[in-house]
Design an enzyme around this catalytic site. Structure first.
Site, PDB file in Angstrom:
ATOM      1  N   LYS A   1      13.308   0.559   2.922  1.00 40.42           N
ATOM      2  CA  LYS A   1      12.119  -0.298   3.013  1.00 40.42           C
ATOM      3  C   LYS A   1      12.191  -1.301   4.172  1.00 40.42           C
ATOM      4  O   LYS A   1      11.717  -2.438   4.072  1.00 40.42           O
ATOM      5  CB  LYS A   1      11.853  -1.061   1.686  1.00 40.42           C
ATOM      6  CG  LYS A   1      11.798  -0.210   0.458  1.00 40.42           C
ATOM      7  CD  LYS A   1      10.969   1.034   0.609  1.00 40.42           C
ATOM      8  CE  LYS A   1       9.497   0.771   0.763  1.00 40.42           C
ATOM      9  NZ  LYS A   1       8.772   2.038   1.103  1.00 40.42           N
TER      10      LYS A   1
ATOM     11  N   ARG B   1      15.606  -6.463   6.598  1.00 36.50           N
ATOM     12  CA  ARG B   1      14.422  -7.172   6.087  1.00 36.50           C
ATOM     13  C   ARG B   1      14.875  -8.296   5.163  1.00 36.50           C
ATOM     14  O   ARG B   1      15.939  -8.199   4.547  1.00 36.50           O
ATOM     15  CB  ARG B   1      13.580  -6.147   5.306  1.00 36.50           C
ATOM     16  CG  ARG B   1      12.342  -6.680   4.625  1.00 36.50           C
ATOM     17  CD  ARG B   1      11.555  -5.498   4.042  1.00 36.50           C
ATOM     18  NE  ARG B   1      10.342  -5.915   3.378  1.00 36.50           N
ATOM     19  CZ  ARG B   1       9.428  -5.077   2.898  1.00 36.50           C
ATOM     20  NH1 ARG B   1       9.613  -3.769   3.009  1.00 36.50           N
ATOM     21  NH2 ARG B   1       8.338  -5.520   2.305  1.00 36.50           N
TER      22      ARG B   1
ATOM     23  N   SER C   1      10.512  -4.451  -2.918  1.00 39.81           N
ATOM     24  CA  SER C   1       9.722  -3.371  -2.324  1.00 39.81           C
ATOM     25  C   SER C   1      10.315  -2.002  -2.697  1.00 39.81           C
ATOM     26  O   SER C   1       9.581  -1.037  -2.931  1.00 39.81           O
ATOM     27  CB  SER C   1       9.680  -3.552  -0.804  1.00 39.81           C
ATOM     28  OG  SER C   1       9.119  -2.427  -0.185  1.00 39.81           O
TER      29      SER C   1
HETATM   30  N1  LIG Z   1       4.798  -1.457  11.844  1.00 45.07           N
HETATM   31  C1  LIG Z   1       5.070  -2.037  10.679  1.00 45.07           C
HETATM   32  N2  LIG Z   1       4.762  -3.298  10.487  1.00 45.07           N
HETATM   33  C2  LIG Z   1       5.025  -3.865   9.322  1.00 45.07           C
HETATM   34  N3  LIG Z   1       5.590  -3.268   8.253  1.00 45.07           N
HETATM   35  C3  LIG Z   1       5.908  -2.031   8.379  1.00 45.07           C
HETATM   36  C4  LIG Z   1       5.669  -1.335   9.592  1.00 45.07           C
HETATM   37  N4  LIG Z   1       6.099  -0.112   9.391  1.00 45.07           N
HETATM   38  C5  LIG Z   1       6.583  -0.035   8.141  1.00 45.07           C
HETATM   39  N5  LIG Z   1       6.447  -1.187   7.528  1.00 45.07           N
HETATM   40  C6  LIG Z   1       6.863  -1.483   6.148  1.00 45.07           C
HETATM   41  O1  LIG Z   1       8.160  -0.921   5.975  1.00 45.07           O
HETATM   42  C7  LIG Z   1       8.294  -0.451   4.642  1.00 45.07           C
HETATM   43  C8  LIG Z   1       8.705   0.997   4.656  1.00 45.07           C
HETATM   44  O2  LIG Z   1      10.004   1.070   5.146  1.00 45.07           O
HETATM   45  P1  LIG Z   1      10.751   2.464   5.278  1.00 45.07           P
HETATM   46  O3  LIG Z   1       9.868   3.425   5.926  1.00 45.07           O
HETATM   47  O4  LIG Z   1      12.052   2.179   5.915  1.00 45.07           O
HETATM   48  O5  LIG Z   1      10.975   2.892   3.770  1.00 45.07           O
HETATM   49  S1  LIG Z   1      11.898   4.068   3.241  1.00 45.07           S
HETATM   50  O6  LIG Z   1      13.133   3.449   2.768  1.00 45.07           O
HETATM   51  O7  LIG Z   1      12.155   5.024   4.326  1.00 45.07           O
HETATM   52  O8  LIG Z   1      11.142   4.654   2.144  1.00 45.07           O
HETATM   53  C9  LIG Z   1       6.946  -0.619   3.967  1.00 45.07           C
HETATM   54  O9  LIG Z   1       7.058  -1.800   3.194  1.00 45.07           O
HETATM   55  P2  LIG Z   1       6.262  -1.971   1.821  1.00 45.07           P
HETATM   56  O10 LIG Z   1       4.832  -2.148   2.196  1.00 45.07           O
HETATM   57  O11 LIG Z   1       6.875  -3.166   1.170  1.00 45.07           O
HETATM   58  O12 LIG Z   1       6.465  -0.716   1.026  1.00 45.07           O
HETATM   59  C10 LIG Z   1       5.984  -0.786   5.135  1.00 45.07           C
HETATM   60  O13 LIG Z   1       4.886  -1.581   4.823  1.00 45.07           O
END
Ligand SMILES: Nc1ncnc2c1ncn2[C@@H]1O[C@H](COP(=O)(O)OS(=O)(=O)O)[C@@H](OP(=O)(O)O)[C@H]1O
Length: 405
Positions: free
Chosen positions: A124, A217, A225
């Site tokens: 996340k 994070r 999350s």
């Molecule tokens: N560009 C950008 N800006 C802001 N936030 C972002 C961005 N890209 C990914 N996210 C947030 O990152 C969370 C997903 O992380 P991951 O893709 O690493 O998750 S996973 O572990 O692979 O499932 C996920 O967080 P949550 O919304 O809390 O689920 C996304 O909202």
């Protein structure tokens, strides 16, 4: 309301009890039906039901032990790798294992040796978005799947999966067709950092040249999350949020300590294991997740990654976030929030000391905590709002966050 929700270890105990009961009942029945005096009397086989109970228990045990694997500690393995003679790229293209790749490529510094880097950090932390952006880069052959989890496998399983990793994940034949000077590939498994020393060591043994790009994070929102992610993505997997409030779930021991939950957010403790496995700090690029929310944040982070791993600069037409689930804040009571802060604050402080920079997370906790004071409930935005003081001048508020008040 009764606030208890079993973790994987509790489930493993329950499964052991079921398996033992099944085996015990079967044995008892067999014993009772054993002809003692009359040898001619036929023995009755145990009923199938008992056998099934035992089998069910055993199967559950295996599942839950696997689930609790996250918390297990591996005994440190010694780096027994012996450097083998240098081989050319051509020879590497015939490899089916990572140790073969290492033998062939270790001294080929001008090449993008596969895997050229690891993109991870924590679950996340935005790695899916970065993976999507990197997949568009002309010099990158994106790994499939994004998260092979190969270096987190126990070593016997890793041996079994070696061919798959080299051929399908790293796509060695495509890389060889295009040439290792032209294209690079990487491993996008988010959770290696929080996994264990064994993953750090396995990657070190396979690809000591790899650059390590990790995104971190704010620890509390990351853990919440993750819980939310599991609830939304896997409807068949038991999840605390389905029957309990977030406030209840974050008080559970498995949440506070579990390696995918808040324990997974103890970044400095994890980093220490990587350093102990022989990775120098200079090989890491450590990115703050919250930087993604600044103006053009995703493009800037993308540019920093390219620069660090030595790929050409590349302009993106769009940077839509992937894998986004957090929309509304969750309510937790102040004492639960304070407990979470207590668990992570020392780790964050020592991470900041080690890296000689501030992540601004203590400010996020302070802002959050002052908000709780208003009506005694903390509404935790998983996409946190940065306090104005920690934002660079000219940057905007995090998108999706509500104005204060
Ligand atoms: N560009 C950008 N800006 C802001 N936030 C972002 C961005 N890209 C990914 N996210 C947030 O990152 C969370 C997903 O992380 P991951 O893709 O690493 O998750 S996973 O572990 O692979 O499932 C996920 O967080 P949550 O919304 O809390 O689920 C996304 O909202």
């Amino acid at each position: 309301m009764w606030c208890y929700y079993p973790g994987a270890w509790d489930m493993a105990l329950i499964a052991t009890a079921i398996a033992a009961a099944g085996v015990g009942l079967g044995l008892r029945e067999r014993w009772q039906k054993q002809p003692k005096h009359n040898a001619k009397e036929k023995r009755r086989p145990p009923t199938r039901l008992r056998g099934r109970v035992a089998a069910l228990g055993a199967a559950l045990l295996v599942i839950f032990l696997y689930a609790s694997y996250e918390d297990s500690r591996f005994t440190a393995m010694e780096d027994t790798y012996e450097q083998k003679p240098h081989k050319a790229e051509k020879e590497a293209c015939r490899c089916t294992t990572t140790s073969c790749l290492r033998n062939a490529l270790e001294h080929q510094h001008t090449l993008f040796r596969p895997p050229h880097f690891w993109l991870g950090g924590c679950q996340k932390c935005g790695t899916t978005s970065m993976y999507d952006l990197l997949s568009k880069h002309p010099q990158i052959i994106a790994p499939t799947p994004k998260e092979p989890g190969y270096f987190a496998l126990p070593s016997p399983l890793r041996s079994l999966r070696a061919r798959w990793y080299v051929r399908d994940v790293l796509q060695l034949s495509t890389i060889c067709d295009k040439g290792m000077k032209r294209v690079a590939t990487f491993d996008g498994t988010a959770y290696y950092l929080q996994w264990d020393y064994s993953a750090a060591l396995a990657l070190r043994q396979a690809a000591p040249w790899a650059k390590l790009v990790i995104i971190l994070r704010e620890p509390i929102t990351r853990a919440m999350s993750w819980l939310q992610h599991m609830n939304m993505k896997f409807p068949l997997v038991p999840n605390c949020l389905r029957s309990r409030s977030m406030d209840c779930c974050v008080r559970q021991r498995w949440f506070l300590r579990g390696n995918h939950h808040l324990g997974g957010s103890l970044y400095d403790a994890h980093l220490q294991k990587w350093l102990a496995a022989g990775w120098p700090l200079e090989q890491f690029l450590i990115i703050k997740f919250e930087d993604l929310f600044e103006d053009d944040g995703a493009s800037h982070v993308y540019g920093r990654i390219l620069d660090f791993v030595g790929l050409q600069a590349h302009n993106l037409s769009s940077t839509t976030p992937s894998n986004r689930r957090s929309t509304v804040p969750y309510e937790v009571l102040p004492d639960a929030y304070d407990d979470m802060v207590d668990i992570v604050k020392d780790d964050v402080a020592s991470l900041e000391r080690r890296l000689g920079r501030s992540f601004g997370w203590a400010d996020i906790w302070k802002t959050q905590r002052s908000q709780c004071k208003r009506d005694g409930v903390c509404r935790v935005d998983l996409i946190p709002r940065a306090p104005a003081s920690s934002r660079p001048p000219g940057s905007r508020r995090f998108p999706g966050s509500r104005p204060p008040g």
